[in-house]
Design a protein around this motif. Sequence first.
Motif, short mmCIF file in Angstrom:
data_model
loop_
_atom_site.label_atom_id
_atom_site.label_comp_id
_atom_site.label_asym_id
_atom_site.label_seq_id
_atom_site.Cartn_x
_atom_site.Cartn_y
_atom_site.Cartn_z
N LYS A 15 0.86 -1.18 0.00
CA LYS A 15 0.00 0.00 0.00
C LYS A 15 0.89 1.23 0.00
CE LYS A 15 -3.67 -2.33 2.45
NZ LYS A 15 -4.40 -2.46 3.71
N VAL A 16 0.83 1.98 -1.08
CA VAL A 16 1.64 3.19 -1.21
C VAL A 16 1.01 4.31 -0.39
CG1 VAL A 16 2.51 4.93 -2.81
CG2 VAL A 16 2.46 2.52 -3.48
N ILE A 39 19.45 5.41 -16.02
CA ILE A 39 18.43 4.96 -15.08
C ILE A 39 18.42 5.89 -13.87
CG2 ILE A 39 17.73 3.05 -13.57
CD1 ILE A 39 17.38 2.43 -16.52
N GLU A 40 17.22 6.20 -13.40
CA GLU A 40 17.05 7.01 -12.19
C GLU A 40 16.28 6.20 -11.17
OE1 GLU A 40 15.12 10.63 -13.33
OE2 GLU A 40 16.89 11.38 -14.38
N ALA A 41 16.32 6.65 -9.92
CA ALA A 41 15.59 5.98 -8.85
C ALA A 41 14.73 6.98 -8.09
CB ALA A 41 16.56 5.30 -7.89
N MET A 42 13.58 6.51 -7.63
CA MET A 42 12.73 7.33 -6.77
C MET A 42 12.30 6.48 -5.59
SD MET A 42 9.20 7.70 -8.87
CE MET A 42 8.06 6.36 -9.04
N THR A 43 11.92 7.15 -4.52
CA THR A 43 11.54 6.44 -3.30
C THR A 43 10.05 6.54 -3.07
OG1 THR A 43 13.69 6.96 -2.35
CG2 THR A 43 11.98 6.25 -0.82
N VAL A 44 9.45 5.39 -2.80
CA VAL A 44 8.03 5.30 -2.50
C VAL A 44 7.91 4.83 -1.05
CG1 VAL A 44 5.89 4.09 -3.08
CG2 VAL A 44 7.50 4.69 -4.89
N ASP A 47 3.29 0.99 3.43
CA ASP A 47 2.91 0.58 4.78
C ASP A 47 3.98 -0.29 5.43
OD1 ASP A 47 2.34 -1.37 2.88
OD2 ASP A 47 0.65 -2.19 4.00
N GLU A 48 4.91 -0.82 4.63
CA GLU A 48 5.98 -1.67 5.15
C GLU A 48 7.34 -0.96 5.20
OE1 GLU A 48 5.67 -4.85 6.32
OE2 GLU A 48 3.51 -4.65 6.04
N GLY A 49 7.39 0.30 4.76
CA GLY A 49 8.65 1.04 4.76
C GLY A 49 8.94 1.63 3.39
N ALA A 50 10.17 2.11 3.23
CA ALA A 50 10.58 2.76 1.98
C ALA A 50 10.99 1.72 0.94
CB ALA A 50 11.72 3.72 2.24
N VAL A 51 10.62 1.99 -0.31
CA VAL A 51 10.98 1.13 -1.44
C VAL A 51 11.55 2.03 -2.52
CG1 VAL A 51 10.11 -0.42 -3.23
CG2 VAL A 51 9.15 -0.52 -0.93
N GLU A 52 12.70 1.67 -3.08
CA GLU A 52 13.26 2.42 -4.19
C GLU A 52 12.92 1.71 -5.49
OE1 GLU A 52 17.50 3.06 -3.41
OE2 GLU A 52 16.95 5.17 -3.28
N ILE A 53 12.47 2.50 -6.45
CA ILE A 53 12.15 1.97 -7.78
C ILE A 53 13.13 2.59 -8.76
CG2 ILE A 53 10.41 1.84 -9.58
CD1 ILE A 53 8.30 2.24 -7.39
N VAL A 63 4.80 5.95 -13.43
CA VAL A 63 4.49 5.48 -12.06
C VAL A 63 3.94 6.65 -11.25
CG1 VAL A 63 5.47 4.60 -9.91
CG2 VAL A 63 6.13 3.57 -12.08
N SER A 64 4.59 7.80 -11.35
CA SER A 64 4.13 9.00 -10.61
C SER A 64 2.72 9.38 -11.02
CB SER A 64 5.07 10.19 -10.89
OG SER A 64 6.34 9.93 -10.38
N GLU A 65 2.41 9.31 -12.32
CA GLU A 65 1.09 9.65 -12.80
C GLU A 65 0.05 8.68 -12.26
OE1 GLU A 65 1.40 9.74 -17.04
OE2 GLU A 65 2.69 11.51 -17.02
N VAL A 66 0.37 7.39 -12.27
CA VAL A 66 -0.56 6.38 -11.78
C VAL A 66 -0.84 6.57 -10.29
CG1 VAL A 66 -0.83 3.90 -11.32
CG2 VAL A 66 -0.03 4.67 -13.55
N LEU A 67 0.21 6.96 -9.55
CA LEU A 67 0.04 7.19 -8.12
C LEU A 67 -0.62 8.53 -7.83
CD1 LEU A 67 3.45 5.82 -6.77
CD2 LEU A 67 1.22 4.72 -6.68
N GLY A 68 -0.81 9.35 -8.88
CA GLY A 68 -1.46 10.64 -8.72
C GLY A 68 -0.60 11.66 -8.00
N ARG A 69 0.70 11.59 -8.20
CA ARG A 69 1.61 12.51 -7.51
C ARG A 69 2.32 13.37 -8.53
NH1 ARG A 69 -0.67 10.60 -3.09
NH2 ARG A 69 0.06 8.66 -2.33
#
Length: 69
Positions: A15-16, A39-44, A47-53, A63-69
């Motif tokens: 859950k983001v 390649i770039e990375a972003m942090t999401v 509910d379980e902690g930080a995840v880098e994509i 991904v940002s658009e889908v998450l609405g951010r």
Amino acid sequence: MYDTLEPSGRATTIKVQDLLPGRRKVSRKDRKYIQVYGIEAMTVLTDEGAVEIAAHPESLERVSEVLGR
């Protein structure tokens, strides 16, 4: 995942909660796993902690658009 990038179990739903602003270029250290340049990375935050994509900038934008951010 293990350091070898082999899955260590089955897929899990996360859950983001938030997407941290900004992206970073993948460092030289990270390139032992990612052999493609640009390649770039972003942090999401989940509910379980930080995840880098890590992905091409265009993919991260989607991904940002889908998450609405």
